[in-house]
Design a protein around this motif. Sequence first.
Motif, PDB file in Angstrom:
ATOM      1  N   SER A 257      10.144  10.646   5.366  1.00 49.26           N
ATOM      2  CA  SER A 257      10.360  10.993   3.966  1.00 49.26           C
ATOM      3  C   SER A 257       9.241  10.387   3.111  1.00 49.26           C
ATOM      4  O   SER A 257       8.062  10.591   3.411  1.00 49.26           O
ATOM      5  N   MET A 258       9.559   9.617   2.061  1.00 51.31           N
ATOM      6  CA  MET A 258       8.480   9.004   1.294  1.00 51.31           C
ATOM      7  C   MET A 258       7.643   8.077   2.164  1.00 51.31           C
ATOM      8  O   MET A 258       6.425   7.925   1.942  1.00 51.31           O
ATOM      9  N   GLY A 259       8.273   7.456   3.159  1.00 44.75           N
ATOM     10  CA  GLY A 259       7.514   6.616   4.082  1.00 44.75           C
ATOM     11  C   GLY A 259       6.436   7.399   4.814  1.00 44.75           C
ATOM     12  O   GLY A 259       5.381   6.861   5.150  1.00 44.75           O
ATOM     13  N   GLY A 260       6.695   8.683   5.061  1.00 43.30           N
ATOM     14  CA  GLY A 260       5.679   9.540   5.664  1.00 43.30           C
ATOM     15  C   GLY A 260       4.541   9.830   4.706  1.00 43.30           C
ATOM     16  O   GLY A 260       3.384   9.966   5.111  1.00 43.30           O
ATOM     17  N   ARG A 261       4.855   9.915   3.422  1.00 40.10           N
ATOM     18  CA  ARG A 261       3.800  10.108   2.422  1.00 40.10           C
ATOM     19  C   ARG A 261       2.912   8.870   2.352  1.00 40.10           C
ATOM     20  O   ARG A 261       1.686   8.963   2.283  1.00 40.10           O
ATOM     21  N   VAL A 262       3.553   7.709   2.362  1.00 43.55           N
ATOM     22  CA  VAL A 262       2.787   6.460   2.361  1.00 43.55           C
ATOM     23  C   VAL A 262       1.931   6.368   3.621  1.00 43.55           C
ATOM     24  O   VAL A 262       0.753   5.965   3.567  1.00 43.55           O
ATOM     25  N   ALA A 263       2.499   6.742   4.751  1.00 44.30           N
ATOM     26  CA  ALA A 263       1.771   6.669   6.018  1.00 44.30           C
ATOM     27  C   ALA A 263       0.524   7.548   5.998  1.00 44.30           C
ATOM     28  O   ALA A 263      -0.494   7.211   6.628  1.00 44.30           O
TER      29      ALA A 263
ATOM     30  N   PRO B  70       8.275  -5.454  -9.799  1.00 42.77           N
ATOM     31  CA  PRO B  70       7.561  -5.344 -11.062  1.00 42.77           C
ATOM     32  C   PRO B  70       7.834  -4.003 -11.743  1.00 42.77           C
ATOM     33  O   PRO B  70       7.940  -2.977 -11.073  1.00 42.77           O
ATOM     34  N   ASP B  71       7.945  -4.045 -13.050  1.00 45.10           N
ATOM     35  CA  ASP B  71       8.162  -2.819 -13.817  1.00 45.10           C
ATOM     36  C   ASP B  71       6.798  -2.292 -14.245  1.00 45.10           C
ATOM     37  O   ASP B  71       6.306  -2.571 -15.336  1.00 45.10           O
ATOM     38  N   GLU B  72       6.198  -1.551 -13.346  1.00 49.94           N
ATOM     39  CA  GLU B  72       4.856  -1.016 -13.564  1.00 49.94           C
ATOM     40  C   GLU B  72       4.728   0.263 -12.761  1.00 49.94           C
ATOM     41  O   GLU B  72       5.635   0.633 -12.014  1.00 49.94           O
ATOM     42  N   VAL B  73       3.618   0.943 -12.899  1.00 56.06           N
ATOM     43  CA  VAL B  73       3.424   2.203 -12.189  1.00 56.06           C
ATOM     44  C   VAL B  73       3.346   1.953 -10.684  1.00 56.06           C
ATOM     45  O   VAL B  73       2.603   1.079 -10.229  1.00 56.06           O
ATOM     46  N   TYR B  74       4.144   2.710  -9.920  1.00 57.73           N
ATOM     47  CA  TYR B  74       4.082   2.688  -8.463  1.00 57.73           C
ATOM     48  C   TYR B  74       3.424   3.986  -7.990  1.00 57.73           C
ATOM     49  O   TYR B  74       3.493   5.007  -8.663  1.00 57.73           O
ATOM     50  N   SER B  75       2.844   3.943  -6.798  1.00 55.72           N
ATOM     51  CA  SER B  75       2.278   5.152  -6.202  1.00 55.72           C
ATOM     52  C   SER B  75       2.374   5.056  -4.689  1.00 55.72           C
ATOM     53  O   SER B  75       2.444   3.952  -4.123  1.00 55.72           O
ATOM     54  N   THR B  76       2.370   6.196  -4.024  1.00 53.90           N
ATOM     55  CA  THR B  76       2.411   6.177  -2.561  1.00 53.90           C
ATOM     56  C   THR B  76       1.133   5.559  -2.000  1.00 53.90           C
ATOM     57  O   THR B  76       1.162   4.877  -0.973  1.00 53.90           O
ATOM     58  N   ARG B  77       0.031   5.754  -2.687  1.00 54.47           N
ATOM     59  CA  ARG B  77      -1.218   5.124  -2.238  1.00 54.47           C
ATOM     60  C   ARG B  77      -1.149   3.608  -2.417  1.00 54.47           C
ATOM     61  O   ARG B  77      -1.629   2.845  -1.574  1.00 54.47           O
ATOM     62  N   GLY B  78      -0.542   3.174  -3.498  1.00 53.09           N
ATOM     63  CA  GLY B  78      -0.346   1.742  -3.706  1.00 53.09           C
ATOM     64  C   GLY B  78       0.607   1.142  -2.682  1.00 53.09           C
ATOM     65  O   GLY B  78       0.388   0.020  -2.191  1.00 53.09           O
TER      66      GLY B  78
END
Length: 259
Positions: A93-99, A62-70
């Motif tokens: 990396s970003m996966g660690g931010r999501v984690a 989807p072309d919408e806002v993404y976030s690490t919390r999302g």
Amino acid sequence: MPFAATTDGTRIAYQVRGEGQPLVLLAGQSNNHTWWDPILSDFAGRRLITLDWRGTGDSDKPDEVYSTRGFAQDVVAVLDAAGLASAQIYGTSMGGRVAQWLAIDAPERVEALVLGCTSPGAAHGHERSQEIRKALADPSRSERVLLELMYTPGWLARNDGPYYVLGDTSMPSYAKGRHLVASNRHDAWDGLPDIIAPTLILHGTDDVFSPVANAQLLADRIPGARAELIQGARHAYFHEFRSVASPAVLAFLAAQDRA
């Protein structure tokens, strides 16, 4: 291929391999599950769950806002679809931010947490230099610059590829932009002291893509966490230095299995 349905109706592709204690592996920005392909065999004996972030691989884009919390909410959807009440989590990396967000927002789903080559976010973390940002923004140099940020010169001289950490080439350009913004806006600082999962932090000493000083920042902020530095490693420590990194992760996870 199975899909998880998120609360907003986005389909997230995920993959399940093996049997045993479940371990979810979370890839870096603008990458899909293939990020982990070179080292999956290191975790034989566990039930491995990988996924394609929204915007990548076989997941919806989807072309919408993404976030690490999302993205963390998407991981919860994958856990639900896989029939897992909880799992051990390893994000790089970003996966660690999501984690980080997963452990903050859904603590009951995280049995143990490994954060690799990541940071708490720009507001409180150590960011890469402007020189590196400019080099990555130059299309004529970006791929080579990224390779040299990921791997040591000696490793690159001995290995012609394929490389699994350079991004999902099938991603639409808007999704790449959405991923970049999501990662850049990450800020889990205020929630880190609420993490209750046993936590190991790994980082290469020569990582300037996500500077190594972030490792101790996270360790100091997350209760009971400890940081281990891998000497001489750059951002893709988990691949080039797998002989050091994977045993460290497995030893930590095994200790949690026995706890």
